[in-house]
Design an enzyme around this catalytic site. Sequence first.
Site, PDB file in Angstrom:
ATOM      1  N   ARG A  94      22.832 -58.315  38.018  1.00 58.59           N
ATOM      2  CA  ARG A  94      24.226 -57.946  37.789  1.00 58.59           C
ATOM      3  C   ARG A  94      24.493 -56.549  38.314  1.00 58.59           C
ATOM      4  NH1 ARG A  94      25.334 -59.781  31.468  1.00 58.59           N
ATOM      5  NH2 ARG A  94      24.664 -61.944  31.683  1.00 58.59           N
ATOM      6  N   SER A 138      28.597 -63.141  33.424  1.00 57.21           N
ATOM      7  CA  SER A 138      28.879 -63.531  32.033  1.00 57.21           C
ATOM      8  C   SER A 138      30.115 -62.800  31.510  1.00 57.21           C
ATOM      9  CB  SER A 138      27.645 -63.269  31.160  1.00 57.21           C
ATOM     10  OG  SER A 138      27.796 -63.801  29.878  1.00 57.21           O
ATOM     11  N   HIS A 139      29.979 -62.079  30.397  1.00 56.91           N
ATOM     12  CA  HIS A 139      31.137 -61.452  29.759  1.00 56.91           C
ATOM     13  C   HIS A 139      31.379 -60.033  30.284  1.00 56.91           C
ATOM     14  CE1 HIS A 139      27.587 -60.115  27.630  1.00 56.91           C
ATOM     15  NE2 HIS A 139      28.264 -59.131  27.097  1.00 56.91           N
ATOM     16  N   LYS A 141      22.460 -65.695  39.185  1.00 54.74           N
ATOM     17  CA  LYS A 141      21.252 -66.117  38.470  1.00 54.74           C
ATOM     18  C   LYS A 141      20.739 -67.447  39.008  1.00 54.74           C
ATOM     19  CE  LYS A 141      23.781 -68.111  34.504  1.00 54.74           C
ATOM     20  NZ  LYS A 141      23.932 -68.096  33.038  1.00 54.74           N
ATOM     21  N   ASP A 154      33.397 -66.914  27.033  1.00 51.92           N
ATOM     22  CA  ASP A 154      33.301 -65.856  28.024  1.00 51.92           C
ATOM     23  C   ASP A 154      33.523 -66.435  29.420  1.00 51.92           C
ATOM     24  OD1 ASP A 154      30.932 -67.276  28.154  1.00 51.92           O
ATOM     25  OD2 ASP A 154      29.676 -65.515  28.456  1.00 51.92           O
ATOM     26  N   ASP A 200      31.756 -67.432  31.984  1.00 50.11           N
ATOM     27  CA  ASP A 200      31.042 -68.607  32.487  1.00 50.11           C
ATOM     28  C   ASP A 200      30.838 -69.656  31.409  1.00 50.11           C
ATOM     29  OD1 ASP A 200      29.120 -66.952  31.184  1.00 50.11           O
ATOM     30  OD2 ASP A 200      27.498 -68.003  32.193  1.00 50.11           O
ATOM     31  N   ASP A 253      29.245 -69.824  28.635  1.00 52.78           N
ATOM     32  CA  ASP A 253      27.966 -70.094  27.980  1.00 52.78           C
ATOM     33  C   ASP A 253      27.923 -69.484  26.582  1.00 52.78           C
ATOM     34  OD1 ASP A 253      27.639 -67.402  28.637  1.00 52.78           O
ATOM     35  OD2 ASP A 253      25.580 -67.646  29.365  1.00 52.78           O
ATOM     36  N   ARG A 254      29.003 -68.776  26.193  1.00 50.82           N
ATOM     37  CA  ARG A 254      29.074 -68.227  24.837  1.00 50.82           C
ATOM     38  C   ARG A 254      30.312 -68.773  24.124  1.00 50.82           C
ATOM     39  NH1 ARG A 254      26.951 -62.008  24.740  1.00 50.82           N
ATOM     40  NH2 ARG A 254      25.431 -62.163  26.420  1.00 50.82           N
ATOM     41  N   SER A 291      23.738 -63.473  19.992  1.00 50.94           N
ATOM     42  CA  SER A 291      24.848 -63.040  20.847  1.00 50.94           C
ATOM     43  C   SER A 291      25.806 -64.180  21.157  1.00 50.94           C
ATOM     44  CB  SER A 291      24.307 -62.451  22.153  1.00 50.94           C
ATOM     45  OG  SER A 291      23.459 -63.372  22.816  1.00 50.94           O
TER      46      SER A 291
END
Length: 550
Positions: A41, A148-149, A158, A308, A310, A312-313, A397
């Site tokens: 990142r 991500s966020h 990734k 978020d 992508d 994933d959260r 998280s």
Amino acid sequence: MNERAGTPALPEDLIDIDELVSAYYDREPVEPVVFGTSGHRGSSLDGAFNEGHIASITAAIIEYRQELGYDGALYIGRDTHALSEPAQKTAVEVFAAAGVEIRIDARNRYTPTPAVSLAILRANGAGTEAGVRVEGPGLADGVVITPSHNPPRDGGFKYNPPHGGPADSDATKKIAARANELMKDWRSIPRMPYEQARVARTTGTHDYLSAYVDDLENVVDMEAIRKAGVKIGADPMGGASVDYWAAIAERYGIDLTVVNPEVDPTWRFMTLDWDGKIRMDCSSPNAMASLLQIMGENAPYDIATGNDADADRHGIVTKDGGLMNPNHYLAVAISYLYANRTGWNADAGIGKTLVSSSLIDRVAGELGRNLLEVPVGFKHFVPGLLDGSVGFGGEESAGASFLRFDGTVWTTDKDGLILCLLAAEILAVTGKTPSQLHAELVDKYGPSAYARIDAPATKEQKSKLGNLSPEDVTATELAGEPITDKLVNAPGNNEPIGGLKVTTENAWFAARPSGTEDVYKIYAESFKGPEHLAQVQEAAKDVVDRALNG
């Protein structure tokens, strides 16, 4: 806490998209490629996420998959960050020049991380009698282009190998090291012009959205949600789930409203996070302030959710409890799932990171299930989710995934959409919100106070913290209680935790060095209340300081 935390972004808070994208192409790489727990990142403005980085990482991945014999399709997804599209174009150019079979989104739109994981697993046999293959020829793997966020100025890249989850440290270290070698002369990396690469014989498409949405009924009880008429307000927060939520509502006939369907790479519609930055953190009450305002006294929804960039959260908001603490929701989800997923293996364990709440430990004990406590990083749950020996894996998280109804793998990467839908299923089946069920768990197991703080540390101290041994901790008690354990390896898989965890009967703390700042993070929890938690935090800093400076 920034004084503007939780307030709407102003024009001066927004990034200049043209400047950001121009920097991606015009600036030479300055910072090295570094893979954290979720890929490389950085920002093009800092020389940390530029064309040279992505060309080099892509070339390194090509060499890595050739070395391992992965010659199936490589699935590519991207989120809504401004740097994700140019990074995808660069990757496509390099993959096409090398003759790699790639699959990009059929709609040329955004792809949540779990949709890429699902595509890889399905291509490698998930759902068949043979099960998922992770070795041998013809294997698929993938890339997800997302930070991500992280704030709008950042980009991320990734790699997910054939098991569908985040690559392990051995893979990322090898890819990063090779990428940094290649980056010295990155312009010599073979490329095919994008317009040619886009229509090359080896470039195909995949309908990520339909494949994911149509399969959802095998992991979440969508019919129960529909029959109960649960009203859901889903906020994509300007991220990759935006098309998916509308498609889910239509496909299953559920009462779901996409609260904000807008996509804008400046994220001008966001409220500022705790530090005054725009950050799509669906576990932050500041970033979720707009949704929390909607879920006031006269809320139009029974459950509101956030994801978020992508997806994933997950963030879960209830009428009666507001934004749920991720630890609280994980405990509720675990308690519900293991009581209602009769197709799972009776021995399927519960996966948690060692900095997640001990409330999960108590729930696991009551359920009589094995607790797999692992270091931070979702990659540690991959083996158990693949073979069904772990029914649920979750991080503090707000990232988790769980098995299908029949006990087989769903995704081996975090899936924020199914965790959001699970909240609606829980309400539909039990008649209680996740907040109410958490209150019941507190009545049964006691209340806990949990928090994370940061403490300053030099690079040398951070390195020492990552290499501590139990003998380096000389203290015998913590905040008035005898120390029962000193851990530098996770009990679930004996992997190094990159820090230290100290436990007592009613409390614990864990200290880990930050990968990006000159601080170390102290996670702590007490079942004796907030005052005792504060004592634990102070004692933790003292214990760590003595270990670092002794």
